[in-house]
Design a protein around this motif. Structure first.
Motif, short mmCIF file in Angstrom:
data_model
loop_
_atom_site.label_atom_id
_atom_site.label_comp_id
_atom_site.label_asym_id
_atom_site.label_seq_id
_atom_site.Cartn_x
_atom_site.Cartn_y
_atom_site.Cartn_z
N LEU A 125 -7.36 45.18 54.04
CA LEU A 125 -8.80 45.32 54.26
C LEU A 125 -9.39 43.98 54.63
CD1 LEU A 125 -11.21 47.38 53.95
CD2 LEU A 125 -11.45 46.51 51.61
N SER A 126 -10.35 43.99 55.55
CA SER A 126 -11.11 42.79 55.91
C SER A 126 -12.58 43.01 55.55
CB SER A 126 -10.98 42.48 57.40
OG SER A 126 -9.64 42.19 57.75
N VAL A 127 -13.19 42.00 54.96
CA VAL A 127 -14.60 42.08 54.57
C VAL A 127 -15.30 40.82 55.09
CG1 VAL A 127 -16.23 42.21 52.66
CG2 VAL A 127 -14.02 43.37 52.48
N GLY A 128 -16.36 41.00 55.87
CA GLY A 128 -17.08 39.85 56.39
C GLY A 128 -17.99 40.24 57.54
N GLY A 129 -18.38 39.24 58.30
CA GLY A 129 -19.20 39.49 59.47
C GLY A 129 -20.65 39.78 59.20
N GLY A 130 -21.16 39.37 58.03
CA GLY A 130 -22.56 39.60 57.73
C GLY A 130 -22.93 41.06 57.59
N GLN A 131 -22.01 41.86 57.05
CA GLN A 131 -22.24 43.29 56.92
C GLN A 131 -22.64 43.68 55.51
OE1 GLN A 131 -18.43 44.93 58.22
NE2 GLN A 131 -19.24 45.28 60.27
N PHE A 132 -23.32 44.82 55.41
CA PHE A 132 -23.53 45.50 54.13
C PHE A 132 -22.39 46.51 54.03
CE2 PHE A 132 -25.08 47.80 50.68
CZ PHE A 132 -26.27 47.29 50.20
N HIS A 133 -21.41 46.19 53.20
CA HIS A 133 -20.13 46.91 53.15
C HIS A 133 -20.05 47.67 51.83
CE1 HIS A 133 -15.58 46.56 54.30
NE2 HIS A 133 -15.79 47.65 53.57
N CYS A 134 -19.88 48.98 51.90
CA CYS A 134 -19.76 49.80 50.70
C CYS A 134 -18.31 50.18 50.45
CB CYS A 134 -20.60 51.07 50.82
SG CYS A 134 -22.33 50.84 50.40
N LEU A 135 -17.82 49.86 49.27
CA LEU A 135 -16.49 50.27 48.82
C LEU A 135 -16.70 51.40 47.82
CD1 LEU A 135 -13.39 49.69 48.66
CD2 LEU A 135 -13.92 48.15 46.75
N VAL A 136 -16.34 52.62 48.22
CA VAL A 136 -16.67 53.79 47.41
C VAL A 136 -15.40 54.55 47.03
CG1 VAL A 136 -18.92 54.00 48.48
CG2 VAL A 136 -17.03 55.33 49.37
N LEU A 155 -3.87 37.92 49.46
CA LEU A 155 -5.31 38.01 49.70
C LEU A 155 -5.88 36.62 49.89
CD1 LEU A 155 -6.85 37.27 46.76
CD2 LEU A 155 -6.01 39.52 46.20
N SER A 156 -6.95 36.56 50.67
CA SER A 156 -7.63 35.30 50.95
C SER A 156 -9.11 35.49 50.70
CB SER A 156 -7.38 34.88 52.40
OG SER A 156 -8.14 33.74 52.74
N VAL A 157 -9.67 34.64 49.84
CA VAL A 157 -11.07 34.76 49.46
C VAL A 157 -11.75 33.40 49.62
CG1 VAL A 157 -12.69 35.41 47.64
CG2 VAL A 157 -10.47 36.55 47.78
N PRO A 158 -12.84 33.29 50.38
CA PRO A 158 -13.56 32.02 50.50
C PRO A 158 -14.12 31.56 49.16
CG PRO A 158 -14.25 33.61 52.17
CD PRO A 158 -13.45 34.37 51.16
N ASP A 159 -14.52 30.30 49.12
CA ASP A 159 -15.06 29.74 47.88
C ASP A 159 -16.49 30.22 47.60
OD1 ASP A 159 -12.76 28.27 47.39
OD2 ASP A 159 -13.46 26.55 48.56
N LEU A 167 -27.81 33.15 42.70
CA LEU A 167 -28.37 31.81 42.53
C LEU A 167 -27.91 30.80 43.56
CD1 LEU A 167 -28.64 30.81 38.75
CD2 LEU A 167 -30.44 30.91 40.48
N LYS A 168 -26.61 30.77 43.85
CA LYS A 168 -26.11 29.75 44.77
C LYS A 168 -26.19 30.20 46.24
CE LYS A 168 -21.17 30.99 44.33
NZ LYS A 168 -19.83 30.43 44.00
N ARG A 169 -26.86 31.31 46.47
CA ARG A 169 -27.02 31.88 47.81
C ARG A 169 -25.65 32.00 48.49
NH1 ARG A 169 -32.30 30.45 51.50
NH2 ARG A 169 -32.31 32.42 52.65
N PRO A 170 -24.76 32.79 47.92
CA PRO A 170 -23.38 32.83 48.39
C PRO A 170 -23.24 33.49 49.76
CG PRO A 170 -23.73 34.56 46.78
CD PRO A 170 -24.98 33.72 46.78
N ASP A 171 -22.21 33.09 50.48
CA ASP A 171 -21.91 33.71 51.77
C ASP A 171 -21.34 35.11 51.59
OD1 ASP A 171 -22.73 31.42 53.13
OD2 ASP A 171 -20.72 30.54 53.09
N TYR A 172 -20.72 35.34 50.43
CA TYR A 172 -20.15 36.65 50.10
C TYR A 172 -20.67 37.06 48.73
CZ TYR A 172 -16.97 35.82 53.97
OH TYR A 172 -16.46 35.58 55.23
N LEU A 173 -21.32 38.21 48.66
CA LEU A 173 -21.89 38.70 47.42
C LEU A 173 -21.19 40.00 47.05
CD1 LEU A 173 -24.13 38.38 45.25
CD2 LEU A 173 -25.63 39.72 46.76
N THR A 184 -22.49 38.33 53.70
CA THR A 184 -21.82 39.62 53.58
C THR A 184 -22.01 40.15 52.17
OG1 THR A 184 -20.14 39.10 55.24
CG2 THR A 184 -19.58 40.80 53.63
N VAL A 185 -22.43 41.40 52.06
CA VAL A 185 -22.63 42.04 50.76
C VAL A 185 -21.60 43.16 50.63
CG1 VAL A 185 -24.22 43.35 49.29
CG2 VAL A 185 -25.10 41.51 50.77
#
Length: 252
Positions: A22-33, A58-62, A133-139, A168-169
């Motif tokens: 799975l890839s998650v990113g690109g400034g999307q509102f992504h639902c995992l259901v 798996l690879s996860v940004p900081d 709080l830290k305005r993360p790139d990935y929430l 990305t949320v």
């Protein structure tokens, strides 16, 4: 990008996640259901480093913020003190952003209350504020609407939708109907596997009147296939599934 490649997680004889890519990113509102026990929470635990995969990579940004299904904060500190302490621990882009988060989540009137004295709704809002709080790139948020009143739900969804334009949320839920108007990408899990990963506009709803109805029918189809009661897991769900399931799906 968050990337999972052939990720598998076993707990003894139980396989919680089965070869997920799975890839998650690109400034999307992504639902995992997915229904309870489908592997959503395990995927979140893997992404947050709270569990290690049995196989795969798996690879996860900081720059990741997270909100849990059970709120996490310092119970003996006030809301204000929690925000101050967490800001110093994780870093914050400044007071203006913190004030924006407080206002958007309607936390202002609870700022001086001890966290252990908060209602379920305000405890949820505090946990969400700490994640932002830290305005993360990935929430990453696990059932973020739990315990919120209807007004707070709508405000949060509007805020997260706007936030997803710059970040990305990823939301884990089994109530896709709540997020349907905001969803840019939908990933459905069943028994540890990804059974659907697509943008809503790519889907042929085949007579279903909502993503919620489509999702419920898809899961029921996989349940029947797994139980040997007929149905083919690779096919899209038919209208008869929606007719049976739409009435109760929002309350499962």
């Amino acid at each position: 990008m968050i990337e999972l490649d052939g990720v598998r997680k076993e707990y003894g004889d139980v396989v919680a996640v089965r070869d997920v890519s799975l890839s998650v990113g690109g400034g999307q509102f992504h639902c995992l259901v997915g229904p309870n026990g489908s592997g959503k929470t395990t995927v979140f635990r893997l992404l947050l480093g709270l569990a290690r995969p049995t196989a795969g990579t798996l690879s996860v940004p900081d720059a990741v913020g997270c909100g849990f299904q059970r709120p996490n904060f310092y119970p003996d500190l006030t809301v204000r003190e929690n925000l101050t302490v967490f800001a110093s621990l994780v870093g914050s882009p400044g007071r203006e952003w913190r004030e924006t988060v407080v206002d958007e989540l309607r936390l202002r009137r609870a700022m001086d209350r001890p966290a252990h004295d908060l209602s379920g709704g305000f405890a949820r809002k505090l946990d969400l504020a700490l994640a932002l709080l830290k305005r993360p790139d990935y929430l990453l948020l696990d059932e973020p609407l739990a315990a919120l009143d209807d007004v707070s739900k709508e405000r949060l969804l509007d805020f997260l939708s706007a936030y997803a334009g710059d970040a990305t949320v990823l939301v884990s839920t089994h109530h896709v109907g709540d997020f349907e108007p905001y969803t840019d990408r939908l990933t459905v899990m069943h028994e540890g596997r990804v059974v659907l990963d697509a943008r809503p506009e790519e889907l042929d709803l085949d007579g279903h009147d909502s993503l919620q109805a489509y999702y419920v029918a898809l899961v029921r189809q996989h349940e029947r296939a797994a139980g040997g009661a007929g149905g083919t897991a690779g096919q899209q769900p038919g209208r008869s599934d929606a007719d049976r399931d739409t009435g109760s799906s929002r309350h499962e």
